[in-house]
Write a protein that holds these residues in place. Structure first.
Motif, PDB file in Angstrom:
ATOM      1  N   ASP A  38       0.818  -1.217   0.000  1.00 50.01           N
ATOM      2  CA  ASP A  38       0.000   0.000   0.000  1.00 50.01           C
ATOM      3  C   ASP A  38       0.850   1.265   0.000  1.00 50.01           C
ATOM      4  OD1 ASP A  38       1.019  -0.432   2.475  1.00 50.01           O
ATOM      5  OD2 ASP A  38      -0.870  -0.196   3.581  1.00 50.01           O
ATOM      6  N   HIS A  39       2.219   1.206  -0.340  1.00 53.11           N
ATOM      7  CA  HIS A  39       3.097   2.375  -0.451  1.00 53.11           C
ATOM      8  C   HIS A  39       3.727   2.374  -1.837  1.00 53.11           C
ATOM      9  CE1 HIS A  39       2.808   3.489   3.778  1.00 53.11           C
ATOM     10  NE2 HIS A  39       2.901   2.187   4.073  1.00 53.11           N
ATOM     11  N   PRO A  40       3.475   3.428  -2.715  1.00 49.61           N
ATOM     12  CA  PRO A  40       4.075   3.473  -4.069  1.00 49.61           C
ATOM     13  C   PRO A  40       5.501   3.988  -4.010  1.00 49.61           C
ATOM     14  CG  PRO A  40       2.666   5.372  -3.742  1.00 49.61           C
ATOM     15  CD  PRO A  40       2.518   4.548  -2.479  1.00 49.61           C
ATOM     16  N   PRO A  41       6.366   3.698  -5.079  1.00 51.72           N
ATOM     17  CA  PRO A  41       7.728   4.240  -5.165  1.00 51.72           C
ATOM     18  C   PRO A  41       7.688   5.750  -5.331  1.00 51.72           C
ATOM     19  CG  PRO A  41       7.438   2.355  -6.645  1.00 51.72           C
ATOM     20  CD  PRO A  41       6.075   2.745  -6.170  1.00 51.72           C
ATOM     21  N   ASN A  78       7.096  -5.987  -1.825  1.00 50.91           N
ATOM     22  CA  ASN A  78       6.431  -4.680  -1.875  1.00 50.91           C
ATOM     23  C   ASN A  78       7.420  -3.539  -1.987  1.00 50.91           C
ATOM     24  OD1 ASN A  78       3.959  -5.929  -1.677  1.00 50.91           O
ATOM     25  ND2 ASN A  78       3.894  -5.800   0.551  1.00 50.91           N
ATOM     26  N   SER A  79       8.688  -3.773  -1.653  1.00 49.60           N
ATOM     27  CA  SER A  79       9.662  -2.674  -1.700  1.00 49.60           C
ATOM     28  C   SER A  79      10.661  -2.842  -2.838  1.00 49.60           C
ATOM     29  CB  SER A  79      10.394  -2.592  -0.348  1.00 49.60           C
ATOM     30  OG  SER A  79      11.111  -3.795  -0.089  1.00 49.60           O
ATOM     31  N   GLN A  80      10.672  -3.947  -3.526  1.00 49.92           N
ATOM     32  CA  GLN A  80      11.570  -4.146  -4.675  1.00 49.92           C
ATOM     33  C   GLN A  80      11.026  -3.406  -5.877  1.00 49.92           C
ATOM     34  OE1 GLN A  80      12.046  -8.328  -5.287  1.00 49.92           O
ATOM     35  NE2 GLN A  80      13.277  -8.643  -3.415  1.00 49.92           N
ATOM     36  N   LEU A  81      11.964  -2.522  -6.575  1.00 54.33           N
ATOM     37  CA  LEU A  81      11.520  -1.656  -7.681  1.00 54.33           C
ATOM     38  C   LEU A  81      11.966  -2.225  -9.031  1.00 54.33           C
ATOM     39  CD1 LEU A  81      12.269   1.897  -6.218  1.00 54.33           C
ATOM     40  CD2 LEU A  81      10.167   0.548  -6.110  1.00 54.33           C
ATOM     41  N   GLY A 122      12.842  17.376 -33.765  1.00 58.08           N
ATOM     42  CA  GLY A 122      13.883  16.570 -33.129  1.00 58.08           C
ATOM     43  C   GLY A 122      13.641  16.273 -31.665  1.00 58.08           C
ATOM     44  N   ARG A 123      12.465  16.562 -31.099  1.00 61.70           N
ATOM     45  CA  ARG A 123      12.187  16.414 -29.669  1.00 61.70           C
ATOM     46  C   ARG A 123      11.484  15.079 -29.435  1.00 61.70           C
ATOM     47  NH1 ARG A 123      11.121  20.095 -25.265  1.00 61.70           N
ATOM     48  NH2 ARG A 123       9.550  19.281 -23.817  1.00 61.70           N
ATOM     49  N   ILE A 124      12.055  14.232 -28.530  1.00 61.05           N
ATOM     50  CA  ILE A 124      11.454  12.953 -28.172  1.00 61.05           C
ATOM     51  C   ILE A 124      11.097  13.011 -26.691  1.00 61.05           C
ATOM     52  CG2 ILE A 124      11.811  10.469 -27.974  1.00 61.05           C
ATOM     53  CD1 ILE A 124      13.777  10.644 -30.269  1.00 61.05           C
ATOM     54  N   GLU A 125       9.871  12.661 -26.358  1.00 67.78           N
ATOM     55  CA  GLU A 125       9.413  12.652 -24.977  1.00 67.78           C
ATOM     56  C   GLU A 125       9.112  11.223 -24.578  1.00 67.78           C
ATOM     57  OE1 GLU A 125       6.232  15.249 -24.161  1.00 67.78           O
ATOM     58  OE2 GLU A 125       7.292  17.075 -24.797  1.00 67.78           O
ATOM     59  N   LEU A 126       9.741  10.747 -23.439  1.00 67.57           N
ATOM     60  CA  LEU A 126       9.524   9.411 -22.911  1.00 67.57           C
ATOM     61  C   LEU A 126       8.996   9.516 -21.492  1.00 67.57           C
ATOM     62  CD1 LEU A 126      12.826   7.597 -24.033  1.00 67.57           C
ATOM     63  CD2 LEU A 126      10.626   7.639 -25.215  1.00 67.57           C
ATOM     64  N   ASN A 127       8.202   8.517 -21.080  1.00 66.98           N
ATOM     65  CA  ASN A 127       7.727   8.419 -19.696  1.00 66.98           C
ATOM     66  C   ASN A 127       8.347   7.166 -19.091  1.00 66.98           C
ATOM     67  OD1 ASN A 127       6.061  10.706 -19.708  1.00 66.98           O
ATOM     68  ND2 ASN A 127       4.402   9.560 -20.711  1.00 66.98           N
ATOM     69  N   VAL A 128       9.208   7.352 -18.097  1.00 66.79           N
ATOM     70  CA  VAL A 128       9.898   6.250 -17.432  1.00 66.79           C
ATOM     71  C   VAL A 128       9.170   5.970 -16.120  1.00 66.79           C
ATOM     72  CG1 VAL A 128      12.064   5.435 -16.433  1.00 66.79           C
ATOM     73  CG2 VAL A 128      12.071   6.855 -18.500  1.00 66.79           C
ATOM     74  N   THR A 129       8.896   4.685 -15.832  1.00 64.33           N
ATOM     75  CA  THR A 129       8.151   4.301 -14.631  1.00 64.33           C
ATOM     76  C   THR A 129       9.049   3.495 -13.696  1.00 64.33           C
ATOM     77  OG1 THR A 129       7.369   2.269 -15.678  1.00 64.33           O
ATOM     78  CG2 THR A 129       5.972   4.225 -15.886  1.00 64.33           C
ATOM     79  N   THR A 147       1.605  -6.802  -4.512  1.00 64.70           N
ATOM     80  CA  THR A 147       0.348  -7.206  -5.149  1.00 64.70           C
ATOM     81  C   THR A 147      -0.786  -6.471  -4.443  1.00 64.70           C
ATOM     82  OG1 THR A 147       1.248  -9.395  -5.611  1.00 64.70           O
ATOM     83  CG2 THR A 147      -1.143  -9.123  -5.735  1.00 64.70           C
ATOM     84  N   PRO A 148      -1.442  -5.594  -5.110  1.00 65.23           N
ATOM     85  CA  PRO A 148      -1.092  -5.170  -6.490  1.00 65.23           C
ATOM     86  C   PRO A 148       0.113  -4.251  -6.477  1.00 65.23           C
ATOM     87  CG  PRO A 148      -2.937  -3.903  -5.694  1.00 65.23           C
ATOM     88  CD  PRO A 148      -2.644  -4.899  -4.602  1.00 65.23           C
ATOM     89  N   SER A 149       0.845  -4.242  -7.597  1.00 68.31           N
ATOM     90  CA  SER A 149       2.056  -3.426  -7.656  1.00 68.31           C
ATOM     91  C   SER A 149       1.674  -1.956  -7.756  1.00 68.31           C
ATOM     92  CB  SER A 149       2.915  -3.843  -8.846  1.00 68.31           C
ATOM     93  OG  SER A 149       2.199  -3.652 -10.057  1.00 68.31           O
ATOM     94  N   LEU A 150       2.562  -1.073  -7.227  1.00 68.19           N
ATOM     95  CA  LEU A 150       2.360   0.377  -7.280  1.00 68.19           C
ATOM     96  C   LEU A 150       3.526   0.976  -8.048  1.00 68.19           C
ATOM     97  CD1 LEU A 150       1.322   1.021  -3.562  1.00 68.19           C
ATOM     98  CD2 LEU A 150      -0.164   0.719  -5.560  1.00 68.19           C
ATOM     99  N   SER A 151       3.276   2.068  -8.810  1.00 67.16           N
ATOM    100  CA  SER A 151       4.319   2.640  -9.665  1.00 67.16           C
ATOM    101  C   SER A 151       4.240   4.152  -9.640  1.00 67.16           C
ATOM    102  CB  SER A 151       4.186   2.135 -11.092  1.00 67.16           C
ATOM    103  OG  SER A 151       2.960   2.560 -11.659  1.00 67.16           O
ATOM    104  N   THR A 152       5.397   4.767 -10.141  1.00 65.57           N
ATOM    105  CA  THR A 152       5.504   6.221 -10.256  1.00 65.57           C
ATOM    106  C   THR A 152       6.154   6.520 -11.598  1.00 65.57           C
ATOM    107  OG1 THR A 152       5.750   6.448  -7.869  1.00 65.57           O
ATOM    108  CG2 THR A 152       6.467   8.295  -9.216  1.00 65.57           C
ATOM    109  N   MET A 153       5.776   7.676 -12.283  1.00 65.92           N
ATOM    110  CA  MET A 153       6.254   8.019 -13.619  1.00 65.92           C
ATOM    111  C   MET A 153       6.965   9.349 -13.584  1.00 65.92           C
ATOM    112  SD  MET A 153       5.520  10.132 -16.431  1.00 65.92           S
ATOM    113  CE  MET A 153       3.822  10.561 -16.237  1.00 65.92           C
ATOM    114  N   VAL A 154       8.077   9.496 -14.419  1.00 64.52           N
ATOM    115  CA  VAL A 154       8.794  10.747 -14.559  1.00 64.52           C
ATOM    116  C   VAL A 154       9.023  10.992 -16.043  1.00 64.52           C
ATOM    117  CG1 VAL A 154      11.078   9.659 -14.375  1.00 64.52           C
ATOM    118  CG2 VAL A 154      10.788  12.072 -13.796  1.00 64.52           C
ATOM    119  N   PRO A 155       8.802  12.235 -16.606  1.00 62.90           N
ATOM    120  CA  PRO A 155       9.046  12.510 -18.033  1.00 62.90           C
ATOM    121  C   PRO A 155      10.530  12.716 -18.295  1.00 62.90           C
ATOM    122  CG  PRO A 155       8.160  14.450 -16.962  1.00 62.90           C
ATOM    123  CD  PRO A 155       8.111  13.369 -15.922  1.00 62.90           C
ATOM    124  N   VAL A 156      10.976  12.163 -19.501  1.00 64.05           N
ATOM    125  CA  VAL A 156      12.366  12.316 -19.949  1.00 64.05           C
ATOM    126  C   VAL A 156      12.304  12.929 -21.347  1.00 64.05           C
ATOM    127  CG1 VAL A 156      14.513  11.153 -20.507  1.00 64.05           C
ATOM    128  CG2 VAL A 156      13.115  10.342 -18.597  1.00 64.05           C
TER     129      VAL A 156
END
Length: 1292
Positions: free
Chosen positions: A570-573, A606-609, A648-655, A661-670
């Motif tokens: 119940d705690h996301p990265p 739950n804490s492994q990323l 020439g600009r590429i935008e990616l979202n890295v998670t 279970t269930p897994s929790l995630s966080t996203m950052v733009p690159v």
């Protein structure tokens, strides 16, 4: 003085005589009528005389024969009929005499018209074929007549006197003044007559001259046969309706079922009908022959599927188009009854609640329920059926426990419901057996090979006597904390052996306090979460409860549940930065490390990323290490692969995601900025170009080429074009910016014109595209110079075409072909002329039609006839519709030669002959030629070959009674150039007693079996014309001198001599001694024959008698008398008049005796005279009579005068067979009739008289006596005629 006075008186007398004046004829022109009757006065000659002397009138000149004149009055009368049409005037010489002098003068006679000529039609008949759909008012033909008369008498009025049949009188009319016959009503080949005979009258205007005011009219009639030609205007019609057929089911394919019959109501056309099946209640079962209309089986027939009847809709269509341009047709229904065959086994069915046919389906497995130990029927929903019409089925029951039940019914003749009856209820024990499986067998009693088997499963019902039971006493369950309401921990069920409790057990969770957290589904036994919030592992981790189960009777069973709560993620990265932005040049390596942390308990899932890249347009170009978070490019970075709008600009979202279970995630733009470099050259959009341009246009636009440089910045993607090869200075190219890339427009040099007629009709340009840094690309451009259409088309030679006459094909029989040097053209063919070679000369005709496409087709309005024309030459012109300059047609016309081929469409035609055919019945035997026919055929080659055959023989006696005979004659076919000759020969000997003529029907047939018949008349010479000639020589001598004897007989009689037999007078005589009898017939070419009496008379001529006596002729025998049958009535009648002729008999007897004695003495005198000229060494005293033993005139044997013409020979001797004997007809080859035809006719034998007109002088008394027979008192040249009473001039 007196002398002087006398002289004066004499001179005065002479003066008075000289003073007489000639008569004076008044000049004038006389008008006389041409119809003045003979001996009627026509005009009066007017003359005067000064002295009033009596005048005498005479006429002279070439026209004097037409008149007589009264010599006293001068009235001229008609002596010969006048004819104005020969001459409308004439001159007549007139001489008037007064006794001393006369006057000659010519009178002019004008002949006035009288109606004395009838109209004469120009044609003997006016026959015409008229199509039945000819429109009213159409001119059919023109009947024209001429009249030699003038004025109103020559005006002709036409009318139709009658029409046969009379019902057609209103259908025709004629213009009275012109004779034009028109159609006034509708013709109908089917409902009205197919032909009409018109009687056309031509009447002149009438008139008269001498008989005025009475008018006489003349008229003539001609006939016209109008044949109505049928046209296709009626639909076909089926015959013999209604049509009902039958066929057995399973009949073999191709079996004939039924035949329909239809006819074309246009009976004159009688078109071929084509049959087809238009519709059927059962498709695909039957077919019909296109021509015969025979319906046959096309595929297998199953009555049980299609039913008892099949209805077909049959169509009959004419093979040719009718007058409306369509193929007429008609339809009818044909009912085919399907006859049932026993070909189906009985089968079992399951039926629905409605129990109708549609709800029943075939089944082999059936079930039924029965309570243990119960009696009665077991319903298994089984029905047995046999699809055949006639059925009889037997039912048997088999199986291990078959004795427990019985089947009903056991036998049936109809579809029946099948039931099982319990016979042994004690054996229905659920505790021992729950299911009984039986087999029900249905057998076709008519054919036991037809049977079916069904399996019946009987379920035995049980009673409720067991409680529910769980498999385990304790169940350990686990569930995650805060699980959602309804989360099922597990499904726990209890079992009950009673069947009625299956699925009917209910569940309950105890104690009541546990229901705050969990509960159970009362029907399924599923234990589930009831409150999500209260399930908190940090508060309570273990729960205990009791699960209770009850059956339908309330019998309970229970088990214990132990429930453990599991921890959840119940705690996301959390990412270390909010975003990332990096710059890199395309083609270089890229690397970036992403960092994040998780607050969940360490060393747990739950804490492994795990790091990842979200899916996007360019995410596939990068990878990230899932454990370290290092982001790198997976391939070479290419700025040109990016959307130009991105710059020439590429935008990616890295998670960053944990493993909970269930897994929790966080996203950052690159953000990655790819910088451009010049790494692309220009590229053409296609590999090559092909353009066309017309010659003669300066600066004409040729086409555009397009190229693109994929670099995304202007400094790297600018393109310029140039022609580096192949242009020869004739083209220029200019660069223009496009929406994407740049284009180069190619044009003809503004100072030059391209010339198609030069050697360069095609250019291959090499065009180069280069960017600012001189990266280059080339492409080939093909430029074709287009010709302007200014060439005239030309015909190609056409091969000769062959077409059969009378053909009606609608397709092309040949075609013209032309070529045009211009590439773009449209050729159209036009007809110049069509000429046919008819009788060796070329004339215009319309046998063919030329289509604009050049195809030549047969003109359906005309029929080709080889016998009329055998060659057609068609001239055509070709035109190019796309010509831009100059003439558009060919210089010369095209020519096609069509050879018309002959077919056998003409029957043989007999050649008319005036020949008379005669056969001597006694001398005819097998193979004797008696007549001949000749025929030709208008067809050519093998089609004109003709064979003759005799198809019938009849005999017509002298009383015109006709009798059918067997084939007494046959025909032998020969050929003389293009004419075929049939020689008619006898097949056996003929009856010598028949009097009359044979009617022989001869048929001429060509190779195509077309035939024509004619009837020959062959006159029979019967034995009554037989003449027996007695010769004193032996048979051998007679046969040796036979040719001389025949020539002498022909010379005397002028007739053909047919020798029937040569035999000794006495049967005991040998060939070398004794007298000989020649049996002969004397026949003329016109069919008449001589009797023995006539022969005797004709050979009395001394010139011929001497020759025949020298050849040994002694006597002529009489022909045999054929006695008629005795008729008693005839003799009774003759007896009644016998008394009347007694006196005449006495008187004539005396006269005949006197005449016969006189004749005998004349003959004796003749014989004596001949004997006086004969010398012999053994001659006795006194004159010798040749051929007798008498030496005195008393009782001498008279010898007839015989006259033999030695120029005619029949070449018959004893070695000649009967087949070699030549018939006495006009076709004989060995006997020429030319000499006889040049001689005097036997019907007018003239006895020449002396020049002084007195009686003829004869050397011998017998000749003088015979010459007196038949003399005419008023004739200078007496005639003697001999006529065959069997024939008349009508017969010939």
């Amino acid at each position: 003085m007196e002398g002087i006075t006398g002289s004066v008186l004499l001179m005065c007398f002479i003066g008075l005589i000289d003073a007489n004046t000639s008569p004076s004829i008044e000049p004038g022109v006389f008008s006389i009528c041409e119809d003045i009757p003979i001996d009627q006065p026509a005009f009066t000659i007017l003359a005067t005389d000064v002295e009033s002397d009596p005048l005498t009138y005479e006429i002279n000149g070439p026209n004097a024969a037409y008149f007589t004149v009264n010599s006293t009055t001068g009235v001229a009368s008609i002596q010969r009929n006048l004819d104005r049409e020969a001459s409308n005037y004439m001159t007549l010489g007139v001489y008037v005499y007064d006794g001393q002098t006369g006057t000659q003068k010519d009178l002019t006679l004008i002949i006035e018209e009288a109606n004395d000529n009838k109209p004469i039609f120009k044609e003997p008949s006016y026959d015409i074929d008229v199509k039945e759909n000819t429109t009213i008012g159409t001119s059919l033909f023109k009947a024209e007549a001429t009249d030699a008369d003038t004025s109103s008498a020559g005006v002709i009025t036409y009318s139709i006197d009658e029409v046969t049949p009379s019902a057609g009188f209103s259908l025709f009319s004629i213009v009275p003044t012109t004779g034009e016959v028109r159609l006034d009503g509708n013709l109908n080949y089917t409902d009205l007559s197919t032909f009409y005979r018109l009687k056309i009258n031509a009447t002149d205007g009438g008139g008269a001259c001498y008989f005025r005011p009475i008018k006489n009219y003349f008229s003539s009639v001609a006939f016209s046969f109008v044949t109505v030609v049928d046209v296709p205007d009626l639909d076909p019609q089926f015959i013999g309706l209604p049509y009902v057929g039958k066929v057995e089911e399973n009949a073999s394919v191709g079996s004939s079922v039924f035949e329909v019959t239809a006819m074309d109501q246009d009976t004159g056309v009688n078109d071929i009908l084509h049959f087809s099946i238009e519709d059927s209640t059962a498709v695909g079962l039957f077919t019909i022959s296109q021509i015969g209309g025979v319906i046959s089986v096309l595929s297998g027939i199953d009555r049980e599927k299609i039913g008892d009847t099949v209805t077909l809709t049959v169509k009959a269509t004419e093979s040719k188009e009718n007058i409306h341009g369509v193929r007429a047709s008609t339809t009818t229904d044909v009912q085919i009854n399907i006859i049932d065959k026993n070909d189906n086994p009985p089968k079992f069915y399951k039926c629905g609640d409605t129990a109708d046919e549609l709800s029943c389906v075939i089944a082999s497995d059936f079930t039924g329920d029965v309570v243990e130990h119960s009696l009665g029927a077991v319903f298994i929903n089984m029905t047995v059926k046999d699809l055949d019409k006639i059925k009889k089925m037997k039912l048997n029951l088999e199986g291990v426990h078959s004795d427990v039940f019985s089947v009903e019914p056991q036998s049936t003749a109809s579809d029946s419901i099948v039931q099982l009856l319990v016979k042994q209820p004690q054996n229905l024990d659920y505790e021992e057996i729950q299911t009984i499986v039986l087999s029900v067998i249905a057998i076709d009693e008519e054919d036991t090979s037809f049977h079916s088997t069904a399996t019946v499963t009987i379920n035995i019902k049980d009673a409720n006597d067991n409680s529910p039971e769980f498999e385990e006493d304790t169940y350990k369950l686990k569930v995650a904390e805060h699980s959602p309401v309804g989360t099922v921990l597990d499904t726990i069920t209890a079992e009950d052996l009673d069947t009625m409790d299956k699925g009917n057990i209910t569940y309950k969770l105890l104690p009541e306090s546990i229901l705050l957290y969990f509960d159970v589904d009362p029907h399924t036994g599923a234990v589930y979460v009831k409150n999500e919030t209260l399930l908190d592992r940090e508060v309570r981790s273990l729960y205990s409860a009791t699960l209770q189960a009850r059956d339908t009777d309330g019998k309970p069973g229970s088990t214990v549940l132990e429930i453990t709560l599991n921890d959840i993620n119940d705690h996301p990265p959390v990412m270390n930065r909010d975003s990332y932005q990096e710059f890199v040049k395309e083609g270089q390596k890229f690397e970036l490390k992403i960092q994040a942390t998780d607050a969940d308990e360490s060393d747990t899932q739950n804490s492994q990323l795990v790091f990842g890249i979200e899916l996007s347009s360019y995410s596939d170009n990068f990878t990230i290490n899932t454990e370290t978070g290092v982001l790198t490019n997976s391939g070479k970075l290419d700025r040109e692969a990016l959307d130009p709008d991105l710059d020439g600009r590429i935008e990616l979202n890295v998670t960053a995601t944990d493993n909970g279970t269930p897994s929790l995630s966080t996203m950052v733009p690159v953000i990655i900025n790819v910088e451009d470099v010049n790494d692309n050259g220009p590229e053409f959009k296609v590999s090559s170009y092909k353009f066309s341009v017309k010659e003669g246009e300066k600066g004409a636009f040729v086409g555009s080429v397009q190229a693109e440089d994929l670099d995304q910045t202007t400094e790297f993607n600018r393109i310029s074009y140039s022609i580096i090869n192949g242009g020869f200075g004739s083209f220029i190219i200019r660069t223009f910016a496009d929406e994407r890339g740049y284009s180069g427009n190619i044009t003809v040099d503004f100072d030059l014109e391209l010339d198609y007629e030069s050697t360069r009709k095609q250019y291959k340009l090499q065009v180069e595209a280069a960017d600012l840094e001189q990266l280059k690309a080339t492409v080939m451009v093909e430029v074709n110079v287009l010709d302007v259409n200014d060439e005239r088309p030309e015909f190609k030679p056409s091969e000769p075409v062959k077409v059969k006459e009378n053909t009606t094909i609608s397709g092309a029989v040949g075609s013209f072909t032309a070529q045009d040097k211009d590439g773009h053209h449209s050729l159209v063919y036009e007809l110049e002329s069509i000429k046919c070679r008819c009788n060796g000369s070329m004339t215009d005709c319309s046998w063919f039609i030329l289509d604009p496409t050049g195809e030549v087709r047969v003109n359906p309005e005309h029929t080709m006839d080889y016998e009329q024309c055998d060659l057609v030459v068609i001239e055509a012109q070709v035109v190019d519709e796309y010509t831009e300059k100059g003439e558009n047609n060919s210089v010369t016309t095209g020519e096609m030669v069509i050879e018309i081929e002959d077919i056998n469409d003409n029957a043989p035609e007999f050649i008319l002959s005036n020949s008379v055919f005669v056969v001597v019945s006694e001398s005819a035997s097998k193979g004797t030629s008696v007549a001949g026919v000749s025929a030709t055929d208008r067809d050519s080659l093998i089609n004109r070959q003709v064979e003759f055959e005799v198809t019938a023989v009849q005999f017509e006696d002298n009383h015109n009674k006709t009798t059918n005979l067997r084939m007494l004659y046959e025909a032998v076919t020969t050929q003389q150039k293009d004419i075929y000759v049939g020689i008619i020969q006898t097949t056996e000997g003929l009856d010598t007693t028949l009097k009359g003529r044979y009617l022989v029907t001869v048929r001429a047939t060509d190779s195509g079996k077309l035939s024509t018949s004619t009837v020959l008349e062959i006159f029979a010479v019967d034995e009554s014309y037989k003449v027996n000639l007695k010769f004193t020589q032996s048979q051998a001598m007679v046969e040796e001198n036979l040719n001389e004897i025949i020539r002498a007989l022909i010379s005397a009689t002028k007739a053909a001599v047919e020798i029937a037999a040569i035999r000794p007078e006495s049967p005991k005589s040998s060939r070398a001694s004794g007298n000989t009898i020649i049996v002969a017939y004397f026949v003329y070419s016109n069919g008449t024959a001589l009797t023995s009496t006539e022969v005797e008379t004709m050979i009395s001529d001394p010139d011929h008698a001497y020759i025949l006596i020298q050849l040994g002729l002694a006597d002529i025998g009489k022909a045999p008398v054929i006695e008629a049958e005795t008729d008693p009535l005839r003799y009774i009648l003759m007896g009644m008049v016998a008394g009347l002729v007694v006196v005449l008999t006495v008187l004539t007897t005396s006269l005949m005796c006197t005449r016969r004695n006189y004749r005998r003495k004349l003959k004796a005198a003749k014989a004596m005279n001949s004997a006086s000229m004969v010398t012999s060494n053994n001659q006795k005293s006194g004159p010798v009579v040749p051929g007798t033993n008498k030496y005195t005139m008393e009782g001498a044997n008279p010898v007839l005068n015989l006259n033999i013409d030695t120029t005619m020979v029949l070449d018959m001797d004893e070695d000649s067979s009967d087949v070699d004997k030549v018939s006495l007809n006009s076709l004989d080859d060995s006997y020429s009739m030319n000499e006889i035809s040049n001689m005097k006719s036997i019907q007018e034998v003239e006895e020449e008289e002396g020049d002084d007109g007195g009686p003829p002088k004869y050397i011998e008394p017998l000749g003088a006596a015979l010459a007196q027979r038949g003399q005419k008192k008023a004739s200078d040249k007496p005639h003697v005629g001999f006529i065959n009473p069997a024939f008349s001039t009508t017969d010939l």
